[in-house]
Motif scaffolding. Structure first.
Motif: not given
Length: 547
Positions: A224-236
């Protein structure tokens, strides 16, 4: 800079449904560090005697850092790096977001990359609530400066899929709702229960019982991007299964009427309402919320149990019109039984009168007409003694076979070893109204096999009980309900408990409405008298419904 606060909106226990559909959300909380389980740091290195001294020193220093991370001590871990604030912030964020119940971090053998620089692989294994074990590998650089070794902190060292400005979190679906009979969110804290805000797991009530159904598939670990809270990539990976709502039989109008009737009560109390024709539980209100005493409480039912005792006596051939004495005292092997306030009934009183005014001594003196198992066997016709598949945790009552004359005497008036919940007592009234036992049900879709009573009440017994419960309101101890619309029929109860002298008492009233499919029970713990204390609460409940 250390980040604090929360990411991802409200906790699952506070989210509201949106058009009946679950919404994917990221539950990542950047807050204070939560404690984690400790599995123990392990360093898998070669024999120290054969190892380069710099590799040994660097590995030992990394070991301190990994042990602090493993224990969830972000501040201590940060101090062991070259950028304490950055390290503390990110480790705190990861551990708070993932909420691991256990963490294990193990190092492999390090390699010297240059003079004063050692690279050491390590593996992180976390047990994540609702997700399972998640393991990843990474590597750290430990460098020597001014004769001291320090862990060189980089974001990608915590997880190789991250870059600066990112963190790990759990992406979970919004928890499905618990619904009332109309399909709206159920408004009953004691029935619904609570969800742990840290783990998202149901901890009590229906939230705990149906945790898996409400949550659906496991949460996914994401970057997750700490500034925006958006998911960047899924790991599982996650399954396609979404949480499914749990629908109950609660009628919101009846539930509200019950809750309002308890609003001014200063004692622990409960009201249960049932549809006698189906067994559907229409209301289960508790004050205070928390313990679900309405369905799970275990209490002596006192004189409300005289419905069962009367059914047993009627089965033996007694009639409501039979003459029946009500003396001040009854003695059984040196034990004295008495009526509330030691009242007596006048000469010429009948079985019906004794029921309506709740004369203990009459019932105690009638025990000779009953065998040791009569009350136990009659209670079975009311469903007591079976395991009820309700869709929620319940206490289904107990009426043991009498072990002696005193035990049987106490049982006739709902004392001794007789125990019931408010649900059981409402069901007794419902059985009289319907004429046969219909097992109570709260979550129909999960009920696999309803309990069937092994015997049924004779129609003549049912008619007599209806008549006597009507007389309780019009002529007897249930006069608090007199004049209330709907044709209430009732039985009062004052149940002794504890060892104090005089004993403390629970206040009961049970009954049903003549003009609608509604049976109910009211319990006030340590609440005084059934007629004078539970009666007004029952009256308020029925007035709320009528209004």
């Amino acid at each position: 800079m250390t980040h604090s606060g929360s990411y991802g909106g409200r906790s699952p226990s506070r989210r509201r449904r949106s058009n009946g559909r679950t919404i994917a959300s990221v539950c990542a909380v950047l807050a204070v560090t939560v404690g984690v389980g400790y599995w123990g740091y392990s360093s898998l290195v070669a024999d120290e005697g054969s190892q380069d001294p710099q590799v040994a020193e660097a590995t030992a220093e990394l070991g301190k850092f990994l042990a602090a991370w493993e224990a969830g001590d972000a501040q201590r871990a940060g101090r062991l790096t070259d950028t304490p604030d950055n390290a503390q912030s990110l480790i705190n964020s990861v551990m708070t977001n993932l909420k691991p119940s256990k963490t294990e971090i193990s190092a492999a053998e390090g390699k010297k990359k240059a003079e004063g620089e050692v690279e050491i692989p390590f593996t992180v294994k976390m047990a994540l609530p609702g997700t399972g074990n998640y393991t990843w590998g990474s590597k750290a650089r430990v460098v020597e400066s001014h004769d001291k070794w320090k862990v060189e902190f980089r974001t990608e060292m915590v997880h190789p899929e991250m870059v600066p400005g990112q963190t790990l979190a759990l992406k979970s679906r919004e928890r499905a709702a618990i619904l009332d009979g109309n399909g709206d969110v159920l408004q009953s804290a004691s029935l619904v229960g609570v969800v742990d805000e840290k783990t998202g797991k149901g901890m009590s009530g229906l939230q705990a019982r149906y945790d898996k159904q409400l949550t659906g598939g496991p949460a996914a670990v994401v970057v997750v991007d700490r500034a925006s809270g958006h998911v960047v990539k899924q790991l599982t990976a996650t399954t396609k299964a979404e949480g499914r709502p749990v629908r109950t039989t609660i009628d919101p109008d009846v539930q509200e009427a019950a809750a309002e009737a308890l609003a001014g009560v200063k004692k622990n109390a409960a009201i249960v309402a049932i549809d006698p024709s189906t067994g559907h539980i229409l209301a289960a209100a508790n004050k205070p919320s928390g313990m679900n005493r309405a369905l799970e409480g275990r209490y002596p039912p006192g004189s409300t149990f005289k419905v069962v005792t009367s059914a047993a006596l009627l089965k033996q051939g007694m009639k409501p019109s039979d003459p029946a004495e009500c003396p001040k005292f009854a003695h059984v092997n040196g034990q004295r039984f008495e009526n509330q306030n030691q009242f007596v009934l006048p000469a010429g009183s009948t079985f019906r009168d004794n029921f309506a005014h709740s004369c203990n001594t009459f019932f105690v003196n009638s025990r000779g007409k009953l065998s040791a198992s009569s009350l136990h066997d009659t209670a079975e016709a009311f469903g007591i003694g079976g395991d009820w598949d309700v869709g929620a945790s319940t206490y289904d009552g107990s009426v043991p076979v009498a072990t002696g004359d005193n035990d049987k005497a106490a049982s006739t008036i709902g004392q001794g070893r007789v125990e019931a919940s408010p649900l059981v007592m409402a069901s007794i009234a419902a059985t009289v109204k319907e004429g046969t036992f219909k097992q109570p049900v709260l979550v129909p879709e999960t009920v696999k096999k309803k309990h069937e009573a092994p015997t049924r009440l004779d129609p003549q017994v049912v008619e007599a009980l209806r008549d006597m419960m009507g007389a309780t309101v019009t002529e007897g101890a249930g006069r608090a309900l007199k004049g209330i619309p709907g044709g209430p029929h009732a039985k009062t109860g004052t149940a002794e408990f504890g060892s104090e002298k005089p004993p403390r008492t629970h206040a009961w009233m049970i009954g049903y409405q003549q003009d609608r499919n509604l049976a109910w029970s009211v319990l006030l713990e340590d609440g005084g008298s059934g007629g004078s204390d539970a009666g007004p609460v029952a009256a308020e409940f029925l007035k709320n419904l009528a209004g």
